[in-house]
Structure formats: C-alpha cells, structure tokens
Write a protein that holds these residues in place. Structure first.
Motif, short mmCIF file in Angstrom:
data_model
loop_
_atom_site.label_atom_id
_atom_site.label_comp_id
_atom_site.label_asym_id
_atom_site.label_seq_id
_atom_site.Cartn_x
_atom_site.Cartn_y
_atom_site.Cartn_z
N HIS A 43 8.81 -15.28 0.62
CA HIS A 43 9.40 -13.99 0.99
C HIS A 43 10.09 -13.41 -0.23
CE1 HIS A 43 8.62 -14.68 5.25
NE2 HIS A 43 9.13 -15.91 5.11
N VAL A 44 9.83 -12.15 -0.51
CA VAL A 44 10.48 -11.44 -1.61
C VAL A 44 11.25 -10.26 -1.03
CG1 VAL A 44 10.17 -10.22 -3.79
CG2 VAL A 44 8.66 -12.13 -3.21
N ASP A 45 12.55 -10.29 -1.23
CA ASP A 45 13.41 -9.21 -0.73
C ASP A 45 14.04 -8.49 -1.92
OD1 ASP A 45 12.89 -9.87 1.90
OD2 ASP A 45 14.54 -11.33 1.96
N LEU A 46 14.04 -7.15 -1.86
CA LEU A 46 14.70 -6.32 -2.86
C LEU A 46 15.85 -5.58 -2.18
CD1 LEU A 46 12.05 -6.92 -4.44
CD2 LEU A 46 12.18 -4.61 -5.33
N GLU A 47 17.03 -5.80 -2.67
CA GLU A 47 18.21 -5.14 -2.10
C GLU A 47 18.75 -4.14 -3.12
OE1 GLU A 47 20.97 -8.18 -1.15
OE2 GLU A 47 19.70 -9.14 0.37
N GLY A 48 19.06 -2.95 -2.63
CA GLY A 48 19.66 -1.93 -3.48
C GLY A 48 18.69 -0.92 -4.04
N ALA A 49 17.41 -1.13 -3.87
CA ALA A 49 16.40 -0.19 -4.37
C ALA A 49 15.11 -0.41 -3.61
CB ALA A 49 16.19 -0.36 -5.87
N HIS A 50 14.28 0.62 -3.63
CA HIS A 50 12.99 0.53 -2.93
C HIS A 50 11.85 0.58 -3.94
CE1 HIS A 50 9.40 2.35 -1.05
NE2 HIS A 50 9.70 1.53 -0.06
N LEU A 51 10.88 -0.28 -3.72
CA LEU A 51 9.66 -0.27 -4.54
C LEU A 51 8.46 -0.29 -3.61
CD1 LEU A 51 10.29 -2.79 -7.47
CD2 LEU A 51 10.26 -0.31 -7.58
N TRP A 52 7.47 0.51 -3.94
CA TRP A 52 6.23 0.48 -3.18
C TRP A 52 5.54 -0.87 -3.37
CZ3 TRP A 52 5.92 4.15 0.26
CH2 TRP A 52 6.48 5.40 0.00
N SER A 53 4.73 -1.25 -2.40
CA SER A 53 4.11 -2.58 -2.43
C SER A 53 3.24 -2.77 -3.66
CB SER A 53 3.27 -2.79 -1.15
OG SER A 53 2.25 -1.80 -1.06
N TRP A 54 2.52 -1.71 -4.07
CA TRP A 54 1.66 -1.86 -5.24
C TRP A 54 2.47 -2.01 -6.53
CZ3 TRP A 54 1.37 2.34 -1.86
CH2 TRP A 54 2.04 3.51 -2.27
N THR A 55 3.69 -1.40 -6.55
CA THR A 55 4.55 -1.56 -7.72
C THR A 55 5.09 -2.98 -7.79
OG1 THR A 55 5.18 0.77 -7.54
CG2 THR A 55 6.52 -0.63 -8.96
N ARG A 56 5.47 -3.54 -6.64
CA ARG A 56 5.92 -4.93 -6.60
C ARG A 56 4.84 -5.87 -7.15
NH1 ARG A 56 9.12 -6.64 -1.12
NH2 ARG A 56 10.52 -4.86 -0.91
N LYS A 57 3.63 -5.67 -6.71
CA LYS A 57 2.54 -6.57 -7.10
C LYS A 57 2.27 -6.51 -8.59
CE LYS A 57 0.24 -6.47 -2.59
NZ LYS A 57 -0.98 -6.08 -1.83
N SER A 58 2.47 -5.33 -9.18
CA SER A 58 2.20 -5.21 -10.62
C SER A 58 3.34 -5.75 -11.47
CB SER A 58 1.95 -3.74 -10.98
OG SER A 58 3.11 -2.95 -10.75
N LEU A 59 4.57 -5.80 -10.89
CA LEU A 59 5.74 -6.21 -11.67
C LEU A 59 6.07 -7.70 -11.53
CD1 LEU A 59 8.25 -3.25 -11.09
CD2 LEU A 59 6.94 -3.74 -13.15
N LEU A 60 6.02 -8.23 -10.33
CA LEU A 60 6.56 -9.56 -10.06
C LEU A 60 5.49 -10.63 -10.20
CD1 LEU A 60 8.83 -8.69 -7.01
CD2 LEU A 60 9.42 -8.75 -9.43
N PRO A 61 5.76 -11.67 -10.98
CA PRO A 61 4.76 -12.72 -11.21
C PRO A 61 4.34 -13.45 -9.94
CG PRO A 61 6.54 -12.87 -12.81
CD PRO A 61 6.97 -11.87 -11.79
N VAL A 62 5.23 -13.54 -8.94
CA VAL A 62 4.91 -14.28 -7.74
C VAL A 62 3.74 -13.67 -6.99
CG1 VAL A 62 6.49 -13.01 -6.25
CG2 VAL A 62 5.93 -15.39 -5.72
N TYR A 63 3.52 -12.37 -7.17
CA TYR A 63 2.38 -11.70 -6.53
C TYR A 63 1.08 -11.92 -7.32
CZ TYR A 63 5.45 -9.18 -3.33
OH TYR A 63 6.34 -8.85 -2.34
N GLN A 64 1.19 -12.54 -8.46
CA GLN A 64 0.01 -12.74 -9.32
C GLN A 64 -0.42 -14.20 -9.35
OE1 GLN A 64 1.44 -11.04 -12.99
NE2 GLN A 64 2.03 -9.17 -11.94
#
Length: 989
Positions: free
Chosen positions: A295-316
């Motif tokens: 589970h990946v939670d972002l608190e304090g800001a919103h990111l679109w799902s495709w932006t999360r996947k491109s930024l965070l290594p856990v999605y890769q």
C-alpha cells in the motif's frame, strides 16, 4: 550475429593493443619464433582458465575426431600455453596445412580454442528454404550468423538447434531443420542451407499456473478469457492458434492485473509450453510470484496514478526496502520542486509486515516560489554565455516559475565542471548557492577555475606513413604550449584514426599516454601519441553471395567504389552496404565485409552478401457500401478535379439519392522486375459510384544510366459528389537524374497526357463550358536545386526551381499555350537561433495560335501558403455566380468563384524567432505581397498588388511545425474579410 560480432571485435582490439609493435602476434611461437615472447604475453592472460572445447575450424571436409588424438590440450582441462603449443605443433606435423592459426574466444564458463587450418574455408551465407514466411533478417539473427568467421561444424550444429528452438517458440513444435554445407572453392567460403520443414502449427491447450493457490490460479485462468484480455491481444483460449506474441501479452496482462490488486512487486514468467502430439495442443505454464500486498499512501498532496507509477520505484517492480523508499522520496521532492514548490518537504515511513507492506509519504509543499535569477560567478577565462547554456536550472518566465530542484542543481554543477575540464581546467571546482529572496530564490554557481593544464611536449610514435601535418585538416588540437584536455585528445584521436581508415589502414589504433612534468608542476603535461598503423589493406577480389534473380550489374554499381588492387576503406564498405539497401524491394538483408577479419594481411577478398526480398505482393479487400448522395454538403466546399475548391452557402442543398452495392480493392506489386531493381504495380478499386485503376513502372537505372524513369497510367470515373461527375484519364512518362554528387541539383524531363470531362454539374456556371472538357498533352522540363537543411523546418539553405511546360494541339492537346513557373527561396540563420526566410515565386502562362489557357492551368493565390490576408484562393480575379438548390429558382445565393490569371507574383518574407520559454516554440512575423494578374505583362500592377502582414506561432513536432498564422490585408477588398487566420502543419514556404 550481433553478439558474435561484438566478441570478435573485442578480441581484435585486445590483440591489436598487444601487437602494436609486433604485428604477427596472433600466431604461436612455433609459427613465428621472433614473436614468441609477445605471443606468450598474449596467451598468458588465459592461463589456468577452463577450456570448454578444442576444435578444428576452416575445413568442412574434416572432423574434429580426426585430430582429437593429437590434442595435448583437452576439453575440460585448465588452459596451458605449453600444451597448446604442443597441440599446434602436432597438427602442423601432419603436413596437410600451410599454417595453423590460433583463436581463443572467451565464454561464460571458460575459453574456447579454435585451430584454424589454412588455407581455411570461411562462412559465406546462410539460406533457410522452407521458412520463407519468416523475415530473413530475423532468421539470420536467430542462427547467430557469423561474419568473417572460419567454418566450424560445431557452430553450425548450434545454429541448427537455435532455429529449432525458435520455431518451437513460434508454435511449430514438430519443425525439422537439416543443415547442408555447400563449399564454393573458388571464393573459399562455405554456404549453409538450413532446410526447414515446419509441419503443422500447434493450438493452445490448457493453462497451468504455478506459485499461487488453486483459487488464485483459477482466477488467473479466467482472466485470460475475458473480453478485456481479447481486446489487448492477451487471450489464451483452448483450440486457438498458438502465437508467441499472445503469450508475451498474456504475461504482461497478468502482471498488470496483480499490480492493480496491490501486489506491486508481482512477477509473471512464461515457464514453458508442454506439447501434446496426439492433440496438436500445447499447455501453457506460467510461473507467478505474487509478492506481498503493498500500500502506498500520499498525505498532503495529490498525484495521479500514472504520475505515481512513473515516480515511485515500488511501482516498477522494485522490492520495498530502505533504499527504494528513499529513492521514491527524492523523486517526489524533485517532482514538486519542478512545479515551483522549491521548499517542499517529504517524510517517509514504511512498515514491512507479513500481511503486506505499507509506505507512507507525508508531503508538505509549502508556498510556491519562482527562480528570479540564475547566474555564474568566478569565471574569468570562459564567458558566462558559454556556461549558462549548460545549466539545467532555469530562470522563471511568464509561463513557468522556472526549473529548480536539488537534482537539477547537482547536474548543473557537473555540467559546468565538464565544460572547464574539456578546456583543460582539470582541478576546477564549482559550488552552488541558493539564496532566499522573499517569494523568490536566486541560484548562484561559484566557479574556482584553478590553473589550466598546458602541454609541455608532444611526441608521436609509430607514425611512419603520414606526416604530422596531414593528421587533421587544421592540424592537431594538442601542441606544446597549448591547453591540455581529454576532449582535445579525443578530437585528435578521431582525426588520426579517420585519416588512416580513409587510406586503407583498417587495423590502425591510437593510444595516448600523459604524465606531469614533476610533482611540483602538476599542470604541465608531457604527452605521447602511440600509433599502430598496421598493414595497409588492398581489396583483392569482390565476390557476390546470395544473388538469385538480381542482375550482377545492379550490385556492381552499388559496390563500384571497392576496386581490386585499391586500398580498402571502412567508408567504402559502409557506403556499399547502404547503397544495396537503397533499392526498393530488392534486398531485405545485405552485408559487405572482408572475407576474413583484418589482422596482418595486406590483401583481402571482399564478400558482398545479399538476400533478395519477396518479389510479389498482393493485397485485396471486399465489402458492401451504402452511399447517400445529395442533401447538404458537409464540408461546405466543392473541389473539382484539377480546379481550386469553391465555398458554398450553408443553405445550398441537392436532391438526395441512396446507392448501394459491393466494393473491392486490389493491388499487385512486382519488385525487382527483370532483376534490375524495377518496380511494376497495378491498383484497382471498384464501387457503385467510383471506379478507378492505375499502373506504375519505375526503373531506377534507365538503360544502366544515371537517369531514373517513371511511367504511369491512371483512369477514374467518379459520381460520388452530389454536384458533379467526372471522368479523368492521365498518362505520363518522366525521367530524372541528379547533376551532382550531393543530389542537390536534379533535372526532370516529363511528357504527360490528360483528359478531364466534367458532367452533371448542378451549378451550371460553376465551370464554363470550354473548361468542362479539356485535353492536355504536355512536354515539361524542371530543374531544381535544393540545399535546405530540413525540408519540413528550414534553418539554412536555398531552394531554386524552374519549370517550363509546353502544350500544343499538334501533340493532341485541346489548347495551345506555354507556361513558366519559378521559385527562389532563401533561408539564412541569424543570431540566437533566429531564421530569416524569403521566397519569390513567379508564374507566366501565355496562349498562342489564338488559343487560351484552360482554368485548370491558370494561377490562383490566397491562403495560408501564399497571401495570408486572403482566404484560400480568394485573391486575384473572381467572378460571381448564382448557386441554387436543386429544383429551386428562388433559393439562390451568389458565391465568389476564382477565375484565375495568366501571371503570378508572390513575395514572402518571415522572421522566425524561437521563444526561450519552451523548446520548439517560436513566433513569426511575416510579410506577403503580390497577386494573380489576368494577363502577362503586369497590367494594372499598382492597383492589383496587395500587401499582407501578420504574426504567427510555431511549435516543432516530428512531422513538422504546427503553424498558427493571423494575417491582415493592408489593401482590403469589399466582401472579403481583411483579417484571416490559418492552422496547419509545416512552414508556409
């Protein structure tokens, strides 16, 4: 093939570095006693490594087993130079060979030893009869085609097995491959035919999923039969044809489905296929490693799902650990800083539990700021303009807060250091300072240049063929008293090696050594350039392999630069190979190489290896169509053949009729016709209201001359338009040739015959009676010079073109007239990327023998590519005609119809200015002047000449710049708006 070429190249480089003073080092001490010490040095690096195999190579008529008793060096034993020398001596003692060349090839589990028996037979070309449905280039890759390699029976067997495995992966589990070696003793090569029998293609069987529970396995199987899986080409259904691409898509689809359920580290692998011969089905085995739920939670800001996947290594697919979590944190900081939140703070927290992993990123964006200033200080020897262009940190502008992040600052520092080091400042240091200035920040890069490295002395060793002055067009970059840097050394290296390669020294190498004069003087360098020239290689014979139907003369033209007894250069080899690929539809694979890898020989045969592409191509299609002809005109315009489009009133309608019937298309293309690279093509279309056909013949070597000829014939009968019907016939023959080596000057000569008949014209005055039936028999000549750097978006160069057309009733035309069109376009780069573009277009059409110029050959102007203060074809002579809806004499509106003119003058000038706010974006200021004049002679020139000015916006794309232009006519005409706008692709001229 690529892997083996890299291996051979690496071996060659290693050998050349060791034999720069002793060029015969590849032989053993028994063969060349004078180089024994050097040979020992070369082979000593393999001492003690495992020997995977000892093989005889270069003789298809001999078996390894015939010589095995002579081998003192055995398979599976440690590499021993002493035993290898004994082996070579024993083989030579048989007295059957002139020489025994030694090759040692590194492998993952040791080294492979080849004893090449001279004179050796080398690999020629591979053929794959029975597997023509696969691309030849793919089969060559699968078989690992060995270029410039001696024949090795074990390699051929490995290649055969690779092909069998490939066909099984494609679903041909019963495929058979047999190899046949054909020795060409004249050329000294062995051509190998891999005879392929594919047999039947398998069907998909059951799906077997390992690594998950039975319940999860059932869910995975079911997901591969859904409509979504079918739409993505990932559906595996029992009884359907086995396809490799389907399996790849299925594995990716399953992995995506698991990731959507929170298993971000899931891995799905295709474990294999189990073939059942009795049913001709293959059961597919997948190995699934689902991994923990994350589970990946972002608190304090919103990111679109495709932006999360491109930024965070856990999605890769990267496992959750402290390093990957920290990497994600830094990626988020860089992302928000790039958005202007320069003070963003990101805290991370991760929990790794048996039930799943949880990562929480707490983001505090703070206030949005901008970069008010970016500067460089401390630089005294290099100008700031050369440095600021290398900075990735960018100052703000009206459309952006600027580019700033810690990552960008670090990269800017590295870029500045690289610039200084390239100029010889090896001890340069760059520091960055970020200064808070209220709602903005200032970024300052402070440079400590340090002393510059200077060449104290320069020596060149090993260069005996060329004087130092010929190494480079403007001399060497390094010289005593000049700055020293590796970038300058690399420039000298490139120039020196290129000079030798152009002269035929294919194995020449360059090495540089540098040392400081003393410890007390570390910035004065003594430099030595070590050059190994190697042998100058001459082409001996040029042989062609693989040719079947192509005439040898066509190939000889492409490789004409390679001549016997002339130096063999890398440029000639690459150019010849490129030329072979330039023929449309002739060869789908080609290689031009020396028969053997160049080591010490001074002469070598050249092999031109080709594979002819499929010659016949047939495409066809059938359908059924319903056509509603009539009613309102959707486009609002009507375009008659060879005439400018005309706008219609929105109220205009015609009677409506429905037509239906079958339709079909057919195209046949014959490539490499008569073996000369010619192309013959036939196309046809037949529908209820439209029938057309065409034939083309292209000869790229007209009578083996520099001329290229094209013949075409086409005919169409079209009744689809509700306003008119047309019958058009066109036949033409054209020859063209380049007049210079750069292909900038091209001459065209053309004859064409056309016949256009317009009938059923619903607007009677739309086309005058004399222009409804026109025959043209045209002799034309065109000369074009084009030196533009980019035809889609020019920055420099010139386009000059002039064409003369002649029509006469004595040649079959219905009118007598001559026509001249010319254009001169000039593009000049100015400072800061600004381009000044200019174009002058002139057209003259003059009838003779009391004839006229038909409307289809008149000049028209106005619109986005000519005069941008007018609508399309809205400039020049116009006439008003009534446009009445069908069956009505009262519902009529007068419309403007361009009547064209016999003289054209267009002047266009643009200033194209790039905008720094975004790469590829630019603004254009333009002037358009001129018009179409009714008669030749510029009658009423001052009253008809128009001036247009305007502004435009450009944005560069791969297919050309997107263009938005707003033009204003300074000489407005009643009834036509003086301001026009245009949106298009490509520059105006």
């Amino acid at each position: 093939m690529v892997r083996r070429r890299i291996l051979h190249f690496g071996l060659l480089c290693a050998v050349l570095l060791l034999i720069r003073d002793l060029p015969a080092q590849t032989k053993t001490s028994q063969e060349v006693p004078k180089t024994g010490a050097a040979t020992a040095q070369t082979l000593s690096s393999y001492e003690g490594q495992n020997v995977t195999s000892v093989e005889i190579a270069g003789r298809p008529d001999l078996q390894n087993s015939d010589f095995a008793p002579m081998f003192a060096q055995k398979d599976g034993q440690p590499f021993s130079q002493e035993k290898l020398d004994q082996t070579v001596a024993a083989v030579k003692a048989s007295g059957k060979f002139k020489e025994v060349q030694l090759q040692v090839q590194p492998e993952p589990n040791g080294v492979r030893v080849l004893l090449v028996l001279e004179p050796a037979i080398y690999i020629g070309i591979f053929r794959f009869p029975g597997a023509e449905q696969f691309a030849y280039s793919r089969l060559v890759q699968v078989a690992d085609f060995p270029s410039q390699a001696p024949f090795d029976a074990l390699d051929i067997e490995r290649d055969r097995q690779s092909l069998i495995n490939f066909f099984r992966q494609e679903g041909y589990f019963e495929a058979e491959v047999k190899s046949e070696v054909k020795v060409d003793s004249q050329v000294g090569v062995a051509n190998v035919d891999f005879h392929v029998t594919l047999n039947r293609r398998a069907k998909f069987g059951n799906i077997v999923v390992d690594g998950v529970t039975a319940e999860e396995a059932a869910r995975i199987k079911a997901s591969l039969a859904t409509l979504i899986a079918r739409g993505r080409g990932a559906a595996i259904r029992t009884g359907k044809t086995y396809r490799r691409t389907t399996l790849s898509k299925a594995a990716l689809y399953l992995q995506t489905q698991l990731q959507k359920r929170g298993r971000l580290n899931a891995e799905v692998e295709l474990a294999g296929a189990e073939f059942h011969q009795d049913t001709n089905q293959a059961d597919i085995h997948f190995s699934v490693h689902p991994g923990p739920v994350v589970h990946v939670d972002l608190e304090g800001a919103h990111l679109w799902s495709w932006t999360r996947k491109s930024l965070l290594p856990v999605y890769q697919g990267i496992a959750v650990d402290e390093e990957s979590v920290q990497e994600g944190r830094e990626a988020l900081i860089s992302y928000f800083q790039a958005k202007g939140f320069f003070d963003v703070k990101v805290d991370s927290d991760s929990k790794i539990l048996a039930t799943g992993d949880t990562i929480v990123y707490r983001i505090s964006k703070e206030k949005k700021r901008k970069v008010s200033e970016v500067s460089v200080s401390g630089n005294t020897h290099l100008p700031s303009s050369d440095l600021t262009s290398r900075l990735t940190v960018q100052k703000s502008h009206p459309f952006s807060p600027g580019n700033f992040s810690e990552k960008l600052v670090r990269s800017s520092v590295k870029n500045l250091e690289a610039v200084y080091q390239a100029q010889g400042y090896s001890s340069v240091q760059v520091a960055s300072k970020v200064v808070n200035d209220g709602p903005a920040i200032k970024v300052v890069f402070v440079v400590d240049e340090g002393p510059r490295d200077i060449v104290n002395s320069l020596k060149i060793e090993g260069a005996t063929t060329f004087p130092e002055t010929s190494f480079a067009p403007k001399g060497l970059q390094l010289a005593p008293g000049k700055p020293y840097s590796q970038s300058l050394v690399q420039s000298d290296r490139a120039n020196i090696v290129a000079n030798y390669l152009k002269a035929g020294y294919l194995t020449s190498t360059f090495r540089e050594t540098a040392k400081v004069v003393s410890k007390n003087d570390p910035h004065h360098i003594d430099v030595i350039y070590h050059i190994y020239e190697g042998p100058r290689v001459y082409a001996s014979n040029v042989y062609t392999l693989g040719r079947v139907d192509t005439q040898q003369r066509l190939i000889d033209q492409d490789v004409a630069a390679i001549k016997g007894e002339q130096p063999l250069t890398e440029t000639e080899l690459l150019t010849a190979e490129s030329q072979l690929y330039n023929h449309t539809g002739v060869f789908d694979w080609a290689e031009v190489d020396p028969k053997r890898t160049i080591t010490t020989q001074t002469q070598e045969d050249v092999l031109v290896k080709v594979h002819e592409a499929q010659k016949n191509q047939i495409t066809y299609g059938f359908g059924f169509e319903f056509i509603n002809r009539g009613g309102s005109v959707p486009s609002g315009t009507v375009a008659l053949p060879n005439l400018p489009p005309v706008g219609l009133p929105s109220t205009f309608t015609t009677s409506q009729t429905t037509f239906y019937g079958p339709r079909g298309t057919f195209q046949y293309t014959r490539n490499n016709f008569r073996g000369k690279g010619e192309t013959l093509s036939f196309t046809g279309f037949a529908g209820r209201l439209d029938q057309r056909g065409a034939a083309y013949y292209i000869d790229p070597n007209f009578r083996w001359s520099p001329w290229k000829s094209t013949a075409s014939i086409s005919a169409e009968r079209n009744e689809e338009n509700p306003i008119f019907s047309s019958q058009v016939f066109l036949g033409s023959y054209q020859v063209q040739r380049s007049l210079d080596k750069a292909n900038a000057d091209i001459l065209f000569l053309r004859y064409s015959y056309s016949k256009t008949d317009l009938t059923r014209i619903e607007i009677p005055q739309l086309v005058l009676p004399q222009d409804q039936h026109v025959r043209l028999s045209t002799i034309a000549a065109n000369l074009t010079r084009d030196t533009r750097d980019n035809t889609l978006d020019e920055h420099k160069g010139v386009l000059q073109t002039v064409e003369f057309d002649f029509n006469s009733t004595k040649l079959g035309s219905s009118v007598d007239f001559a026509k001249l069109t010319a254009q001169l376009a000039y593009f000049r780069p100015l400072r800061h990327g600004i381009v000044w573009a200019n174009s002058l277009r002139i057209g003259l059409a003059q009838p003779f023998s009391n004839s006229r110029v038909p409307l289809s050959e008149s000049f028209f102007t106005g619109g986005g590519n000519t005069l941008r203060g007018f609508p399309l074809d809205g400039a020049g002579p116009q006439r008003k005609i009534p446009a009445c809806s069908s069956g009505s004499t009262t519902d009529c509106t007068f419309i403007q119809v361009p009547s064209g003119g016999n003289e054209l003058l267009l002047i266009n000038s643009e200033l194209r200015v790039p905008l720094p706010i975004k790469k590829g974006l630019g603004v254009v200021g333009f002037y358009d002047g001129g018009n179409v004049f009714p008669l030749v002679g510029f009658h009423d020139f001052t009253s008809l000449y128009t001036n247009n000015v305007g502004l435009g916006l450009r944005y560069a794309t791969p297919v050309g710049p997107v263009r938005i232009d707003l033009g204003r006519n300074l000489n407005p005409i009643p009834g036509i708006q003086a301001t026009q706008y245009f949106i298009s692709i490509g520059q105006a001229f």
